[in-house]
Design an enzyme around this catalytic site. Sequence first.
Site, short mmCIF file in Angstrom:
data_model
loop_
_atom_site.label_atom_id
_atom_site.label_comp_id
_atom_site.label_asym_id
_atom_site.label_seq_id
_atom_site.Cartn_x
_atom_site.Cartn_y
_atom_site.Cartn_z
N TYR A 1 -5.47 5.79 -8.87
CA TYR A 1 -6.51 4.90 -8.59
C TYR A 1 -7.90 5.21 -9.39
O TYR A 1 -8.61 4.38 -9.69
CB TYR A 1 -6.92 5.06 -7.13
CG TYR A 1 -5.75 4.19 -6.45
CD1 TYR A 1 -6.05 3.06 -5.86
CD2 TYR A 1 -4.33 4.77 -5.89
CE1 TYR A 1 -5.15 2.33 -5.13
CE2 TYR A 1 -3.65 4.27 -4.90
CZ TYR A 1 -3.96 2.71 -4.72
OH TYR A 1 -3.20 2.12 -4.07
N CYS B 1 0.92 -1.09 -0.11
CA CYS B 1 -0.08 0.06 -0.14
C CYS B 1 0.93 1.28 0.04
O CYS B 1 1.94 1.24 0.88
CB CYS B 1 -0.88 -0.11 1.25
SG CYS B 1 -1.69 1.41 1.53
#
Length: 329
Positions: A199, A53
């Site tokens: 994203y 992440c």
Amino acid sequence: MSTKTNEPQSKPVWAGKDGRFNRQESTFRDEIKKGGQFEPERGRYKLIVAEACPWAHRALIVRKLKRMDEVPDLLPVTVVDSFLAQEGWSVAELQVDRPHVPGTGNNIPGHEDKKFLREFYLAADPNYEKRPTVPVVWDNKLNTIVNNESSDIIRFLDSCFDEFLPKEVQGVRYYPEELRSEIDEFHSWVYPQINNGVYRSGFATTPEAYEEAVIPLFEALERVDKLIGDKTYIFGGRLTEADIRLYTTIVRFDPVYFSHFKCNLYQIRSGKFPNLHRWLREMYWNHPGFKETTNFDSIKAHYYSSHIAINPTSIVPLGPKPHILPLDN
């Protein structure tokens, strides 16, 4: 009959009906500070992260740069498994059917009953209904979450434990007073267009949503390239959180975002962004806090195996080789 509890999400739940990616707002926004509810103490807090992440990676870098890893029991780290399943991130190695991906999930001492990150969220708030995310700063003393917002976490880690740290890093600030206005302005467009832009491109479910994300993304990359120029760091001739927050996205770009998130107009190494590419390699090769916290295997395993709506086969591609080029290339 056994029930599989660690299967990948079957659809991109982050996209709205309009096809646009909607990032979830963080819920826990307290901080570790003297005189507050969460006093700086050794043996009290833990940092829960996913190495894959980019948001959690920010906290790992600051922890390493501030040499917190050298102080016993100051802020130990638990790394969740690389695979993100329907149950969310797992904090323990689970014997279940799932794609073979490297994971370093491990139970947090004193919390062996918890198998998933969501259990920590429910311990902190029994009514919590959002997705459990990383990073998390967990308080063993109050059995709760201090904070799950990476931009907050790296700010209070900048100073909250200084009294316990080696003298060489006491007072070192990655969000210095004299550069805050410049850093804040930088984040104001880098976050929506680059950090979150990859994203917004990758999880878009309509051509319109995809194009309105990916085009500004590459415009912003060109803008950053010009801003960096021939400098070593983005601002003030010194390493700041601007470098840290940008790095965790750019280091993932060629191995993951270029193909998996369809951000494929250009690779960072393509020659289109010469200053940005040089800066990236200097951050990685010249700063142990960056290189030692970058796990390309976990990064690729997570994205390509967990998002089966984007990559139904869960095959993790071999390239690019190398994941990052040497400085002299």
